[in-house]
Scaffold this active site. Structure first.
Site, PDB file in Angstrom:
ATOM      1  N   GLU A  80       0.838  -1.188   0.000  1.00  0.00           N
ATOM      2  CA  GLU A  80       0.000   0.000   0.000  1.00  0.00           C
ATOM      3  C   GLU A  80       0.878   1.245   0.000  1.00  0.00           C
ATOM      4  O   GLU A  80       1.769   1.396   0.837  1.00  0.00           O
ATOM      5  CB  GLU A  80      -0.870  -0.049   1.269  1.00  0.00           C
ATOM      6  N   ASP A  98      -0.754  -1.128   5.904  1.00  0.00           N
ATOM      7  CA  ASP A  98      -0.504  -0.523   7.207  1.00  0.00           C
ATOM      8  C   ASP A  98      -1.307  -1.201   8.306  1.00  0.00           C
ATOM      9  O   ASP A  98      -2.386  -1.722   8.057  1.00  0.00           O
ATOM     10  CB  ASP A  98      -0.889   0.964   7.186  1.00  0.00           C
ATOM     11  N   ASP A 129      -3.209  -0.072  10.427  1.00  0.00           N
ATOM     12  CA  ASP A 129      -4.230   0.839  10.957  1.00  0.00           C
ATOM     13  C   ASP A 129      -5.561   0.580  10.261  1.00  0.00           C
ATOM     14  O   ASP A 129      -5.680  -0.344   9.457  1.00  0.00           O
ATOM     15  CB  ASP A 129      -3.793   2.307  10.792  1.00  0.00           C
ATOM     16  N   ASP A 153      -7.206   2.248   8.001  1.00  0.00           N
ATOM     17  CA  ASP A 153      -7.171   2.387   6.546  1.00  0.00           C
ATOM     18  C   ASP A 153      -6.532   1.169   5.886  1.00  0.00           C
ATOM     19  O   ASP A 153      -6.998   0.693   4.851  1.00  0.00           O
ATOM     20  CB  ASP A 153      -6.376   3.640   6.155  1.00  0.00           C
TER      21      ASP A 153
END
Ligand code: TTJ
Length: 649
Positions: free
Chosen positions: A434, A507, A509, A511
């Site tokens: 990403e 990631d 997180d 997102d």
């Protein structure tokens, strides 16, 4: 024969059977993989199902209604049920209490004059003695005849005779076991989510059953209780929770023929895809089989018959195909069979031929009645099928006219792909990364010999709501398919995969979880054979680094025990002059190329989770929540997951 002589002979017989017992359980400890599949994390969790299956059987026989599973503070497991209790009487053949035999003799268990057959499990169903052999200690309490009976074993060996330790005012069985770290060398730490997911599934599959999971480990306290009066109809509602449906209540039918019970629940959504899941004796039959076959045949025939009879389809018009009538369908099929035959590569295909017509008959009758009684819904179902047929015919015509190639040939490898030098798919890995900056670090940090990097930017297309040509026009998706080399749609060929590891690296997180969900949905819908082959992985970048001064001493991977690991690591480095500090990694971009290699890409240190088809199906369910128009469930999901910052897939 004198009484003495008789006793002596019995003693000899007993000795002989004891030797067999010990040899049996010793064999299990010598080759545990043969009995429970593996001694990895999967095998560790398998022990729980081996025990729980017994309680499920007691529930299916109609004698237990409540099962509780506890993860104890020391990662041992307790299973409690309120059934009749394992028999404690002395068996003629062995001269020992039946319960002792259950835990010490290989393949014993199940039937003890109780009638009924063993329904649950069946795929591995190797018996409780295997769990006993692979536990440092196991203790059982049987509540029966007003007494509490107790016995303990260590690594399969009886510690003491069965004895009464108190009075009981109920009946039931409680088993507690401590998995042996000598056997489970990879880990003896249970994963709450893994247990939770299957326990919820068992609640769906066994209508009316109350089953709970309680985590008593420090800092992890939580409990889940499940009870579905609707059974698999509730399962269908759960799968469709975030989807738009074309009628509110799922169609549900159950029936029995020749000791085989069949249940089907189904509902249509406005999506283009089908989700048909089948189970035999509570085992997910990923490869389908005779129960699915019977269901599919019946579905297609009943809808066509209804459509023709009611002039929704003219006599001279072509019948709707199976694919047409399954567009947007969510269905769960569950059969319980006294003697299931599991076939196929992964032994998850039901083979019993008689099940085709039983499923077909039971479902046909119920579904025809439903259509007759609900003409408005029937019309909607038929119209949806007709629309699907038109789209199918139009797409075929377009293909024939243009004979256009998809443009996904390997000769057009995407520019963004940093390929590896090896072209032996068995050793090569494709990392989907990403963001461009993390993509850059991955490119310079990787091992060029066998690791390829494909950076993708931002959110990828929502494939759930997009038509085929829109999907094919999407740049990110095209580059993924081209890089993989497998082709697309009808031409898809998993044997052409250029990499046997497809690693999603996003990631840690919310997102990142979102993007991973999108990718998994894409793979689930359009690359399923890659998933089934076990090629799909999720990279696990660390969540914390423990630093002393500016030097990073240790990385902590995300997981249910991440906080405990962090505390332990901090303690390890608290001796020195400068105190350790914590670095929290929010994104891949916070690591340089060397760190990324060391922590996440280097096969010697990295942690990667292989994605199963079930994981992807769950991602697909979550997907609608993240992508859909409804704000409330999305907010709840993000709040729930924000703390752990990883999506559980
Ligand atoms: C068998 O038929 C006679 C009455 O008892 C039946 C029986 O064995 N029931 C039973 C077994 N209920 N629960 C179990 C059981 C529960 C656990 C947690 C573990 C094991 C090995 C069995």
């Amino acid at each position: 024969m004198t009484e003495d002589k008789q006793q002596e002979m019995q003693a000899q017989e007993y000795d002989a059977s004891q030797i067999q017992v010990l040899e049996g359980l010793e064999a299990v400890r010598m080759r545990p993989g043969m009995y429970i599949g593996s001694t990895s994390k999967e095998g560790l969790h398998h022990l729980v199902w081996e025990i729980v299956d017994n309680s499920i059987d007691e529930a299916l026989a109609g004698f237990a209604s409540h099962i509780e599973v506890f993860i104890e503070p020391d990662n041992s497991i307790t299973v409690v049920d309120d059934g009749r209790g394992i028999p404690v009487d002395i068996q003629k053949k062995t001269g020992r209490p039946a319960v002792e035999t259950v835990f010490t003799v290989l393949h014993a268990g199940g039937k003890f004059g109780g009638g009924g057959y063993k329904v649950s499990g069946g795929l591995h169903g190797v018996g409780s003695s295997v769990v006993n052999a692979l536990s440092t200690s196991l203790d059982v309490r049987v509540y029966k005849n007003g007494n509490i009976y107790y016995q303990e074993y260590q690594r399969g060996h009886v510690v003491d005779d069965l004895k009464i330790i108190g009075e009981a005012d109920r009946t039931g069985t409680t088993v507690h076991f401590v998995p042996d770290p000598e056997i489970f060398t990879e880990t003896t730490v249970y994963d709450f989510d893994t247990l939770n997911k299957r326990i919820q599934e068992l609640a769906f599959l066994n209508r009316g059953l109350r089953i709970s999971l309680t985590d008593k480990r420090e800092g992890m306290n939580q409990e889940k209780h499940y009870h579905y009066e609707g059974g698999i109809a509730s399962y269908v509602e759960y799968i469709n929770e975030n989807k738009d449906v074309i009628f509110e209540t799922p169609i549900y039918t159950d029936g029995e023929m020749d000791d085989i019970t069949v249940e089907v629940a189904m509902q249509y959504t406005t999506d283009y895809h089908e989700t048909v899941m089948s189970f035999a004796n509570n085992i997910h039959t990923h490869e389908g089989g005779t129960h699915e076959q019977g269901f599919r045949t019946a579905l297609t025939r009943v809808i066509n018959d209804y459509a023709k009879k009611n002039k929704l389809l003219k006599e001279n018009e072509d019948n709707l195909t199976g694919e047409d009538v399954r567009e947007g369908l969510t269905a769960v099929i569950s059969v319980k069979h006294p003697n299931p035959q599991f076939e196929g590569q992964t032994k998850t295909k039901l083979g019993n031929s008689e099940v085709v017509k039983i499923t077909n008959r039971l479902f046909s009758d119920a579904f025809s009645d439903f259509l007759l009684e609900n003409p408005q819904i029937a019309k909607k179902i038929v119209e949806k099928g007709i629309l699907a047929a038109k789209a199918r015919v139009a797409a075929k015509r377009a293909r024939e006219v243009t004979r256009k190639k998809s443009g996904l040939e390997i000769s057009n490898l995407p520019g963004k792909l940093a390929d590896c030098s090896s072209n032996n798919p068995q050793e090569t890995e494709l990392f989907i990364v990403e963001g461009d900056s993390a993509g850059g670090s991955a490119k310079s940090g990787r091992n060029r010999e066998f690791q390829a990097i494909l950076p993708i930017r931002g959110k990828i297309l929502n494939v759930e709501k997009a038509s085929m040509d829109k999907i094919l026009a999407n740049e990110e998706i095209r580059s993924l398919f081209t890089a993989m080399g497998t082709g697309f749609g009808a031409e898809f060929d998993v044997t052409k995969a250029r990499y046997h590891k497809l690693v999603l690296m996003t990631d840690a997180d919310v997102d990142g979880a979102h993007i991973r969900t999108l990718l998994l949905t894409l793979i689930y819908r359009y690359m399923k054979p890659v998933l089934e082959a076990g090629y799909v992985y999720i990279a696990q970048p660390p969540i914390y680094g423990v630093k002393v001064g500016s030097e990073i001493k240790e990385y902590i991977q995300p997981g249910t025990n991440q906080e405990a690991q962090l505390t332990a690591a901090l303690e390890r480095y608290s001796e020195g002059r400068s105190k350790p500090t914590i670095q929290r990694y929010k994104g891949l971009g916070e690591m340089d190329d060397h760190q990324l290699w060391e922590t996440t890409m280097n096969p010697e240190h990295r942690l990667m989770a292989r994605v199963s088809v079930d994981d992807a199906a769950e991602a697909d369910r979550i997907f609608d929540m993240l992508m859909g128009d409804r704000v409330e469930p999305r907010r709840e999901f993000i709040e729930e997951n924000a703390e752990y910052s990883t999506l559980d897939v």
